[in-house]
Design a protein around this motif. Structure first.
Motif, PDB file in Angstrom:
ATOM      1  N   MET A  13       4.694   0.244   6.451  1.00  0.00           N
ATOM      2  CA  MET A  13       5.464   0.730   6.964  1.00  0.00           C
ATOM      3  C   MET A  13       7.127   0.563   6.290  1.00  0.00           C
ATOM      4  N   ASP A  14       6.858  -1.234   6.811  1.00  0.00           N
ATOM      5  CA  ASP A  14       8.640  -1.571   6.427  1.00  0.00           C
ATOM      6  C   ASP A  14       9.080  -1.641   4.741  1.00  0.00           C
ATOM      7  N   LEU A  15       8.099  -1.225   4.234  1.00  0.00           N
ATOM      8  CA  LEU A  15       8.418  -1.362   2.350  1.00  0.00           C
ATOM      9  C   LEU A  15       8.450  -0.070   2.388  1.00  0.00           C
ATOM     10  N   MET A  16       8.188   1.025   3.188  1.00  0.00           N
ATOM     11  CA  MET A  16       8.494   2.882   2.644  1.00  0.00           C
ATOM     12  C   MET A  16       9.820   2.748   3.689  1.00  0.00           C
ATOM     13  N   LEU A  17       9.803   2.018   4.969  1.00  0.00           N
ATOM     14  CA  LEU A  17      10.938   2.434   5.716  1.00  0.00           C
ATOM     15  C   LEU A  17      12.436   2.169   4.650  1.00  0.00           C
ATOM     16  N   ASN A  18      12.033   0.480   4.535  1.00  0.00           N
ATOM     17  CA  ASN A  18      13.069  -0.345   3.486  1.00  0.00           C
ATOM     18  C   ASN A  18      13.715   0.457   2.098  1.00  0.00           C
ATOM     19  N   LYS A  19      13.019   1.097   1.465  1.00  0.00           N
ATOM     20  CA  LYS A  19      12.578   2.444   0.306  1.00  0.00           C
ATOM     21  C   LYS A  19      13.387   3.819   0.804  1.00  0.00           C
ATOM     22  N   TYR A  20      13.196   4.494   2.095  1.00  0.00           N
ATOM     23  CA  TYR A  20      13.140   5.818   2.368  1.00  0.00           C
ATOM     24  C   TYR A  20      13.866   5.775   3.619  1.00  0.00           C
ATOM     25  N   PRO A  21      15.318   4.872   4.214  1.00  0.00           N
ATOM     26  CA  PRO A  21      15.256   5.256   5.409  1.00  0.00           C
ATOM     27  C   PRO A  21      14.496   6.142   6.748  1.00  0.00           C
TER      28      PRO A  21
END
Length: 115
Positions: A13-21
């Motif tokens: 989830m953190d990785l996705m939020l870094n890519k797609y805020p």
């Protein structure tokens, strides 16, 4: 078999939020009690009560975080966006691992992640 733990999902989830805020997370699970307890503050639980509707919803998502099951694999493949998969499946040394080739199971552009 190795099952993805809570830390895998939080890291993904953190990785996705870094890519797609602006990303938000929809969860479908055969163990919704675990999902609500573990991911509930970070995710929306699917409102459906059937696997067919859950898969249709997940397939319409832009990106996917998958566990080790075929249900989530299909959601990742059908969504055709960024997909993060649990790289520790199957467990090293298991009988399934002996004949398992990650490149046969996971698409080349999917992102591996461990706990």
């Amino acid at each position: 078999m190795t099952i993805a733990g809570a830390s895998y999902f939080h890291k993904a989830m953190d990785l996705m939020l870094n890519k797609y805020p602006n990303a938000f997370f929809i969860v479908a699970s055969d163990d919704m009690a675990w999902a609500k307890t573990t991911l509930g503050s970070r995710a929306i639980m699917t409102p459906f009560r059937s696997a067919q509707h859950d898969l249709a919803l997940l397939a319409s998502c832009q990106h996917t975080i998958i566990s080790s099951g075929t249900f989530s694999w299909w959601a990742g493949w059908l969504s055709n966006g960024t997909t993060i998969y649990y790289q520790d499946y199957p467990r090293k040394g298991s009988s399934l691992f002996a004949g398992f080739n990650h490149s046969d199971y996971y698409c080349k552009d999917w992102i591996p992640l461990s706990d």
